[in-house]
Design a protein around this motif. Structure first.
Motif, PDB file in Angstrom:
ATOM      1  N   ARG A 189       0.862  -1.188   0.000  1.00 25.73           N
ATOM      2  CA  ARG A 189       0.000   0.000   0.000  1.00 25.73           C
ATOM      3  C   ARG A 189       0.893   1.231   0.000  1.00 25.73           C
ATOM      4  O   ARG A 189       2.068   1.154   0.393  1.00 25.73           O
ATOM      5  CB  ARG A 189      -0.868   0.044   1.260  1.00 25.73           C
ATOM      6  CG  ARG A 189      -1.789  -1.136   1.416  1.00 25.73           C
ATOM      7  CD  ARG A 189      -3.092  -0.910   0.679  1.00 25.73           C
ATOM      8  NE  ARG A 189      -3.678  -2.181   0.297  1.00 25.73           N
ATOM      9  CZ  ARG A 189      -4.665  -2.803   0.951  1.00 25.73           C
ATOM     10  NH1 ARG A 189      -5.180  -2.250   2.030  1.00 25.73           N
ATOM     11  NH2 ARG A 189      -5.139  -3.937   0.511  1.00 25.73           N
ATOM     12  N   LEU A 190       0.291   2.346  -0.393  1.00 24.92           N
ATOM     13  CA  LEU A 190       1.012   3.618  -0.386  1.00 24.92           C
ATOM     14  C   LEU A 190       0.107   4.684   0.213  1.00 24.92           C
ATOM     15  O   LEU A 190      -1.045   4.821  -0.204  1.00 24.92           O
ATOM     16  CB  LEU A 190       1.385   4.006  -1.830  1.00 24.92           C
ATOM     17  CG  LEU A 190       2.107   5.350  -2.006  1.00 24.92           C
ATOM     18  CD1 LEU A 190       3.544   5.276  -1.472  1.00 24.92           C
ATOM     19  CD2 LEU A 190       2.142   5.748  -3.492  1.00 24.92           C
ATOM     20  N   LEU A 191       0.606   5.414   1.203  1.00 23.14           N
ATOM     21  CA  LEU A 191      -0.121   6.558   1.769  1.00 23.14           C
ATOM     22  C   LEU A 191       0.671   7.804   1.400  1.00 23.14           C
ATOM     23  O   LEU A 191       1.811   7.977   1.842  1.00 23.14           O
ATOM     24  CB  LEU A 191      -0.261   6.413   3.288  1.00 23.14           C
ATOM     25  CG  LEU A 191      -1.100   7.487   3.999  1.00 23.14           C
ATOM     26  CD1 LEU A 191      -2.556   7.463   3.544  1.00 23.14           C
ATOM     27  CD2 LEU A 191      -1.035   7.310   5.527  1.00 23.14           C
ATOM     28  N   ALA A 291      -4.692  13.609  -9.381  1.00 30.39           N
ATOM     29  CA  ALA A 291      -3.947  12.765  -8.439  1.00 30.39           C
ATOM     30  C   ALA A 291      -4.206  11.298  -8.722  1.00 30.39           C
ATOM     31  O   ALA A 291      -3.293  10.464  -8.690  1.00 30.39           O
ATOM     32  CB  ALA A 291      -4.358  13.111  -7.010  1.00 30.39           C
ATOM     33  N   SER A 292      -5.466  10.984  -9.031  1.00 33.75           N
ATOM     34  CA  SER A 292      -5.836   9.612  -9.327  1.00 33.75           C
ATOM     35  C   SER A 292      -5.106   9.125 -10.588  1.00 33.75           C
ATOM     36  O   SER A 292      -4.555   8.016 -10.629  1.00 33.75           O
ATOM     37  CB  SER A 292      -7.358   9.562  -9.495  1.00 33.75           C
ATOM     38  OG  SER A 292      -7.751   8.282  -9.824  1.00 33.75           O
ATOM     39  N   LEU A 293      -5.074   9.968 -11.610  1.00 38.04           N
ATOM     40  CA  LEU A 293      -4.392   9.613 -12.860  1.00 38.04           C
ATOM     41  C   LEU A 293      -2.893   9.421 -12.621  1.00 38.04           C
ATOM     42  O   LEU A 293      -2.290   8.461 -13.123  1.00 38.04           O
ATOM     43  CB  LEU A 293      -4.631  10.720 -13.897  1.00 38.04           C
ATOM     44  CG  LEU A 293      -3.948  10.545 -15.255  1.00 38.04           C
ATOM     45  CD1 LEU A 293      -4.418   9.279 -15.953  1.00 38.04           C
ATOM     46  CD2 LEU A 293      -4.205  11.761 -16.138  1.00 38.04           C
ATOM     47  N   LEU A 294      -2.309  10.316 -11.829  1.00 40.22           N
ATOM     48  CA  LEU A 294      -0.874  10.216 -11.524  1.00 40.22           C
ATOM     49  C   LEU A 294      -0.566   8.876 -10.852  1.00 40.22           C
ATOM     50  O   LEU A 294       0.376   8.169 -11.232  1.00 40.22           O
ATOM     51  CB  LEU A 294      -0.465  11.373 -10.601  1.00 40.22           C
ATOM     52  CG  LEU A 294       0.976  11.361 -10.110  1.00 40.22           C
ATOM     53  CD1 LEU A 294       1.937  11.736 -11.231  1.00 40.22           C
ATOM     54  CD2 LEU A 294       1.170  12.303  -8.922  1.00 40.22           C
ATOM     55  N   LEU A 295      -1.391   8.525  -9.852  1.00 40.14           N
ATOM     56  CA  LEU A 295      -1.158   7.278  -9.126  1.00 40.14           C
ATOM     57  C   LEU A 295      -1.331   6.069 -10.056  1.00 40.14           C
ATOM     58  O   LEU A 295      -0.504   5.154 -10.057  1.00 40.14           O
ATOM     59  CB  LEU A 295      -2.096   7.174  -7.920  1.00 40.14           C
ATOM     60  CG  LEU A 295      -1.695   8.095  -6.758  1.00 40.14           C
ATOM     61  CD1 LEU A 295      -2.829   8.255  -5.760  1.00 40.14           C
ATOM     62  CD2 LEU A 295      -0.441   7.560  -6.054  1.00 40.14           C
ATOM     63  N   ARG A 296      -2.385   6.061 -10.853  1.00 38.54           N
ATOM     64  CA  ARG A 296      -2.607   4.941 -11.776  1.00 38.54           C
ATOM     65  C   ARG A 296      -1.470   4.815 -12.776  1.00 38.54           C
ATOM     66  O   ARG A 296      -1.018   3.715 -13.089  1.00 38.54           O
ATOM     67  CB  ARG A 296      -3.937   5.104 -12.508  1.00 38.54           C
ATOM     68  CG  ARG A 296      -5.141   4.838 -11.631  1.00 38.54           C
ATOM     69  CD  ARG A 296      -6.441   5.065 -12.401  1.00 38.54           C
ATOM     70  NE  ARG A 296      -7.553   5.244 -11.484  1.00 38.54           N
ATOM     71  CZ  ARG A 296      -8.173   4.244 -10.844  1.00 38.54           C
ATOM     72  NH1 ARG A 296      -7.808   3.003 -11.060  1.00 38.54           N
ATOM     73  NH2 ARG A 296      -9.151   4.494 -10.006  1.00 38.54           N
ATOM     74  N   ALA A 297      -0.999   5.966 -13.291  1.00 46.52           N
ATOM     75  CA  ALA A 297       0.120   5.939 -14.240  1.00 46.52           C
ATOM     76  C   ALA A 297       1.355   5.336 -13.568  1.00 46.52           C
ATOM     77  O   ALA A 297       2.184   4.698 -14.217  1.00 46.52           O
ATOM     78  CB  ALA A 297       0.412   7.346 -14.750  1.00 46.52           C
ATOM     79  N   THR A 305      -9.451   8.354   0.043  1.00 48.89           N
ATOM     80  CA  THR A 305      -8.885   9.704   0.145  1.00 48.89           C
ATOM     81  C   THR A 305      -9.405  10.361   1.405  1.00 48.89           C
ATOM     82  O   THR A 305     -10.604  10.290   1.691  1.00 48.89           O
ATOM     83  CB  THR A 305      -9.295  10.558  -1.081  1.00 48.89           C
ATOM     84  OG1 THR A 305      -8.795   9.946  -2.263  1.00 48.89           O
ATOM     85  CG2 THR A 305      -8.727  11.973  -0.986  1.00 48.89           C
ATOM     86  N   TRP A 306      -8.523  10.948   2.180  1.00 44.49           N
ATOM     87  CA  TRP A 306      -8.938  11.774   3.319  1.00 44.49           C
ATOM     88  C   TRP A 306      -8.495  13.183   2.980  1.00 44.49           C
ATOM     89  O   TRP A 306      -7.310  13.418   2.736  1.00 44.49           O
ATOM     90  CB  TRP A 306      -8.269  11.278   4.602  1.00 44.49           C
ATOM     91  CG  TRP A 306      -8.759   9.921   4.985  1.00 44.49           C
ATOM     92  CD1 TRP A 306      -9.911   9.620   5.660  1.00 44.49           C
ATOM     93  CD2 TRP A 306      -8.133   8.655   4.679  1.00 44.49           C
ATOM     94  NE1 TRP A 306     -10.027   8.253   5.791  1.00 44.49           N
ATOM     95  CE2 TRP A 306      -8.965   7.641   5.216  1.00 44.49           C
ATOM     96  CE3 TRP A 306      -6.961   8.281   4.013  1.00 44.49           C
ATOM     97  CZ2 TRP A 306      -8.663   6.286   5.117  1.00 44.49           C
ATOM     98  CZ3 TRP A 306      -6.653   6.937   3.892  1.00 44.49           C
ATOM     99  CH2 TRP A 306      -7.498   5.953   4.443  1.00 44.49           C
ATOM    100  N   ASP A 307      -9.415  14.120   2.935  1.00 48.48           N
ATOM    101  CA  ASP A 307      -8.985  15.468   2.576  1.00 48.48           C
ATOM    102  C   ASP A 307      -9.635  16.554   3.397  1.00 48.48           C
ATOM    103  O   ASP A 307     -10.636  16.364   4.070  1.00 48.48           O
ATOM    104  CB  ASP A 307      -9.116  15.737   1.077  1.00 48.48           C
ATOM    105  CG  ASP A 307     -10.511  15.437   0.549  1.00 48.48           C
ATOM    106  OD1 ASP A 307     -11.405  15.145   1.357  1.00 48.48           O
ATOM    107  OD2 ASP A 307     -10.683  15.487  -0.679  1.00 48.48           O
ATOM    108  N   ALA A 318      -3.371   4.115  -1.584  1.00 45.96           N
ATOM    109  CA  ALA A 318      -3.471   3.374  -2.845  1.00 45.96           C
ATOM    110  C   ALA A 318      -2.907   1.982  -2.654  1.00 45.96           C
ATOM    111  O   ALA A 318      -2.142   1.733  -1.722  1.00 45.96           O
ATOM    112  CB  ALA A 318      -2.708   4.114  -3.939  1.00 45.96           C
ATOM    113  N   GLU A 319      -3.305   1.041  -3.526  1.00 42.88           N
ATOM    114  CA  GLU A 319      -2.767  -0.330  -3.433  1.00 42.88           C
ATOM    115  C   GLU A 319      -2.012  -0.681  -4.689  1.00 42.88           C
ATOM    116  O   GLU A 319      -2.308  -0.195  -5.780  1.00 42.88           O
ATOM    117  CB  GLU A 319      -3.885  -1.336  -3.148  1.00 42.88           C
ATOM    118  CG  GLU A 319      -4.796  -1.620  -4.301  1.00 42.88           C
ATOM    119  CD  GLU A 319      -5.879  -2.643  -3.969  1.00 42.88           C
ATOM    120  OE1 GLU A 319      -5.729  -3.400  -2.986  1.00 42.88           O
ATOM    121  OE2 GLU A 319      -6.873  -2.673  -4.697  1.00 42.88           O
TER     122      GLU A 319
END
Ligand code: AVI
Length: 320
Positions: A189-191, A291-297, A305-307, A318-319
Motif C-alpha cells: 500500500r502507499l499513503l 492525483a488519481s491519474l498520476l497514481l494509476r500511471a 482519500t482523506w482530505d 493506494a494499493e
C-alpha cells in the motif's frame, strides 16, 4: 526498538561536489536558468525548510498533520496491522508517530539522504516505540533503494507525506511511483500526501511568507553556490519570487536579478539582465482526478482519500 543503520549513498563528498558543479554549470548556461531543487537542501536549507513548516501561511504541514490525527482510526482500518512502514524522504519524521501509533506496524524503515537527521529521528522513534524494529536507510529515494532483508517477508506500506511528489515533474513522479511499486511489491500500500490546486492568493502566500523565511530558503541556494563552487554572486541583488504557473498547475520559485549583473561561478563567467531569473523549484498541485491519474500511471490504484477543504490538501491510500 532495535536500530540498524544501512548506508547506501555515495557519501563520498567529492561525488556530491561534482554533481552540484555539473548541475549548476548546465543550469546557469541555459536560456532560462534553472537549478534542480534538490540543491536547496544543505544543512542550512534543511533547517530553513523546517522553519517554513511552522509558518502560519505554509498550510501543507498543518493540514496533513490534522488529517493524520482526525482520521487515524479509518486509516488504520484500511491499512491493517503488521506492515513494514517505509517512509520516503523521512527528514525529521515529525508526522510519523501519528501513523505508527494508529496502525501497529511490524517495522519502520525511514529512507533519507541526510544521515544526521535520519540517525536522530530513528533514535527518537525507536525510544518512543519500544519493540518496534527501526531500520534507517541512508539513500536517495529517487534512486533504486535496497530495502533491509529483515522486512523482505513483511507486507509493506509506503509513506510519502508532505506533498514532496509535487516537487517532481510528471515524468519523474511517475518513474518514482513505478520504482517504488516494484520495490515494495505486490500487496503493498502507499499513503501519499498531495497538495491540491487552490486559489492563487493562498498558494503564493504559502511560498512567499511575509517573514521572509521562504525567501531566505531560496537565497540560500546562492550562498551555497558561492561557498561550495567558488562563486562571487552578489546575493543582495537577487529577489525571491513565487509564481503560480496555471498551465502547469505549479508554484515556481525563482531568484530574480534586481539589476544587470555579471558573476563568476566555478571559473565560468555569467551575465544576467535585470528581471532575468534562476528557476529554483517547482511545487505541482493536483486536483482529485489529476492525483488519481498520476497514481494509476505510476502503477497504484487509489483506495481511499482523506482530505481537508480549506486549504485543500489530501492524504490518499493506494494499493499496488
Ligand atoms: C518539500 N516540499 C514539499 C516543499 C513544497 O511545498 O514544495 C518545499 C518548499 N519550497 C518552498 N516552500 C516549501
Amino acid at each position: 526498538g532495535v536500530v540498524r543503520h544501512l548506508r547506501q549513498v555515495d557519501a563520498d563528498a567529492a561525488g556530491v561536489d561534482t554533481a552540484f558543479r555539473a548541475d549548476v554549470r548546465a543550469g546557469l548556461s541555459q536560456a532560462q536558468k534553472a537549478i534542480p531543487a534538490r540543491w536547496l537542501y544543505d544543512a542550512t536549507g534543511s533547517a530553513l525548510f523546517e522553519d517554513i513548516t511552522a509558518l502560519p501561511e505554509y498550510y501543507p504541514t498543518r493540514s496533513e498533520t490534522d488529517l493524520l490525527k482526525r482520521h487515524a482510526a479509518a486509516m488504520a482500518a484500511a491499512i491493517g496491522p503488521g506492515r513494514a512502514v517505509v517512509e520516503l524522504g523521512s527528514g525529521s519524521a515529525t508526522k510519523t508517530p501519528l501513523l505508527l501509533d494508529a496502525i501497529a506496524p511490524a517495522a519502520y524503515v525511514p529512507v533519507d539522504l541526510s544521515g544526521t537527521m535520519l540517525r536522530d529521528s530513528a533514535a527518537d522513534l525507536a525510544a518512543r516505540f519500544p519493540g518496534l524494529p527501526v531500520y534507517p536507510v541512508e539513500a536517495d529515494f529517487t534512486q533504486r533503494v535496497l530495502l533491509p532483508r529483515e522486512i523482505a517477508a513483511l507486507p509493506k506500506l509506503g509513506f510519502f507525506p508532505g506533498s514532496t511528489i509535487g516537487n517532481m515533474v510528471a515524468a519523474s513522479a511517475v518513474d518514482l511511483l513505478r520504482n517504488w511499486r516494484a520495490a515494495l511489491g505486490d500487496g503493498s500500500r502507499l499513503l501519499i500526501g498531495i497538495d491540491r490546486i487552490k486559489d492563487r492568493a493562498t498558494l503564493t502566500a504559502a511560498y512567499d511568507d511575509p517573514a521572509g523565511v521562504t525567501a531566505a530558503f531560496n537565497r540560500n541556494l546562492l550562498e551555497r553556490i558561492n561557498r561550495e563552487l567558488e562563486g562571487d554572486i552578489a546575493i543582495e541583488n537577487f529577489l525571491h519570487r513565487a509564481v503560480w504557473n496555471d498551465a502547469q498547475a505549479r508554484i515556481e520559485m525563482h531568484l530574480v536579478a534586481a539589476c544587470d549583473m555579471a558573476f563568476t561561478v566555478d571559473g565560468q563567467r555569467y551575465r544576467m539582465a535585470k528581471g532575468e531569473t534562476i528557476h529554483s523549484e517547482n511545487s505541482h498541485k493536483y486536483g482529485p482526478r489529476d492525483a488519481s491519474l498520476l497514481l494509476r500511471a505510476g502503477g497504484w490504484t487509489p483506495l481511499a482519500t482523506w482530505d481537508d477543504a480549506d486549504p485543500a490538501f489530501a492524504l490518499i491510500l493506494a494499493e499496488a
